[in-house]
Design an enzyme around this catalytic site. Structure first.
Site, short mmCIF file in Angstrom:
data_model
loop_
_atom_site.label_atom_id
_atom_site.label_comp_id
_atom_site.label_asym_id
_atom_site.label_seq_id
_atom_site.Cartn_x
_atom_site.Cartn_y
_atom_site.Cartn_z
N TYR A 126 0.84 -1.20 0.00
CA TYR A 126 0.00 0.00 0.00
C TYR A 126 0.88 1.25 0.00
O TYR A 126 0.65 2.17 -0.78
CB TYR A 126 -0.95 -0.02 1.21
CG TYR A 126 -1.73 1.26 1.38
CD1 TYR A 126 -2.73 1.59 0.48
CD2 TYR A 126 -1.46 2.13 2.43
CE1 TYR A 126 -3.45 2.77 0.61
CE2 TYR A 126 -2.17 3.31 2.57
CZ TYR A 126 -3.16 3.62 1.66
OH TYR A 126 -3.87 4.79 1.80
N GLU A 158 -11.69 5.74 4.23
CA GLU A 158 -11.14 6.56 5.32
C GLU A 158 -12.19 6.77 6.41
O GLU A 158 -11.86 6.75 7.60
CB GLU A 158 -10.62 7.90 4.80
CG GLU A 158 -9.35 7.82 4.00
CD GLU A 158 -8.09 7.45 4.79
OE1 GLU A 158 -8.12 7.45 6.03
OE2 GLU A 158 -7.07 7.16 4.14
N TRP A 199 -5.51 1.40 9.82
CA TRP A 199 -5.62 1.30 8.37
C TRP A 199 -5.37 -0.13 7.93
O TRP A 199 -5.93 -0.59 6.95
CB TRP A 199 -4.67 2.27 7.69
CG TRP A 199 -4.91 2.33 6.21
CD1 TRP A 199 -4.06 1.92 5.24
CD2 TRP A 199 -6.09 2.78 5.53
NE1 TRP A 199 -4.64 2.09 3.99
CE2 TRP A 199 -5.88 2.61 4.15
CE3 TRP A 199 -7.31 3.30 5.95
CZ2 TRP A 199 -6.84 2.96 3.19
CZ3 TRP A 199 -8.25 3.64 4.99
CH2 TRP A 199 -8.02 3.46 3.63
#
Length: 184
Positions: free
Chosen positions: A19, A41, A49
């Site tokens: 990522y 988000e 995350w």
């Protein structure tokens, strides 16, 4: 020799490294991806995350983040999503995705694209924020957050929006010793 990365992308699972290396901080101008990242988000709020990255089943569950479909989610669809163990099952966040899809579409109509709306805040320029420690919000994220809230979006507080801006490359926050660091 191993590449130097931002501290948060070192000694972490490979999905996090990938990522960082391929997505985070890459300037995005694709409305579909901008919508997906905005929704993710919001789902990340209060979680890591990494949790979201491991649940990329969101794409299938949320009709590949097609705002024109999500805006019309009914109670049956929300109940189905609430039973899907492959995603974060938070009813407020799921309902916010529907609300945000409607607002997203209105912004597209007003500005021609969400991309045009978002990038107009920086005159279409990447903002380089290499301050240490990296802030959790800035006047830019405050301004965008306040505007999105005024338009009716949910889960778009300034901290969420700052993380979003970093993720989609409006803000470049790669650390100075990271191989992806860029000087402006």
């Amino acid at each position: 020799m191993e590449k130097k990365r931002c501290k948060w992308a070192s000694d972490v699972p490979e999905i996090y490294v990938k990522y960082h290396d391929e997505e985070w901080g890459v300037p995005c101008h694709d409305d579909h991806h901008l919508f997906e990242m905005l929704i993710l988000e919001g789902f990340q709020a209060g979680l890591s995350w990494l949790t979201i990255l491991k649940k990329r089943a969101f794409r299938e569950a949320f009709d590949h983040f097609d705002a024109t479909i999500i805006k019309d989610y009914d109670e049956d669809k929300i109940k189905t999503l609430m039973q899907n163990k492959a995603i974060v099952r938070n009813k407020r966040k799921i309902e916010a995705a529907k609300i945000n899809a409607n607002v997203f579409i209105q912004i597209q109509k007003e500005f021609g694209s969400f991309d045009a709306y978002l990038w107009h805040f920086t005159d279409n320029k990447v903002v380089y924020d290499h301050d240490e420690p990296i802030p959790t919000s800035t006047p830019l994220s405050d301004e965008i957050s306040n505007d999105l809230k005024k338009r009716g979006m949910k889960f778009v507080g300034t901290t969420i929006i700052y993380a979003y801006l970093q993720a989609i490359g409006v803000v470049n926050s790669h650390e100075k010793d990271c191989f992806l660091y860029q000087k402006h």
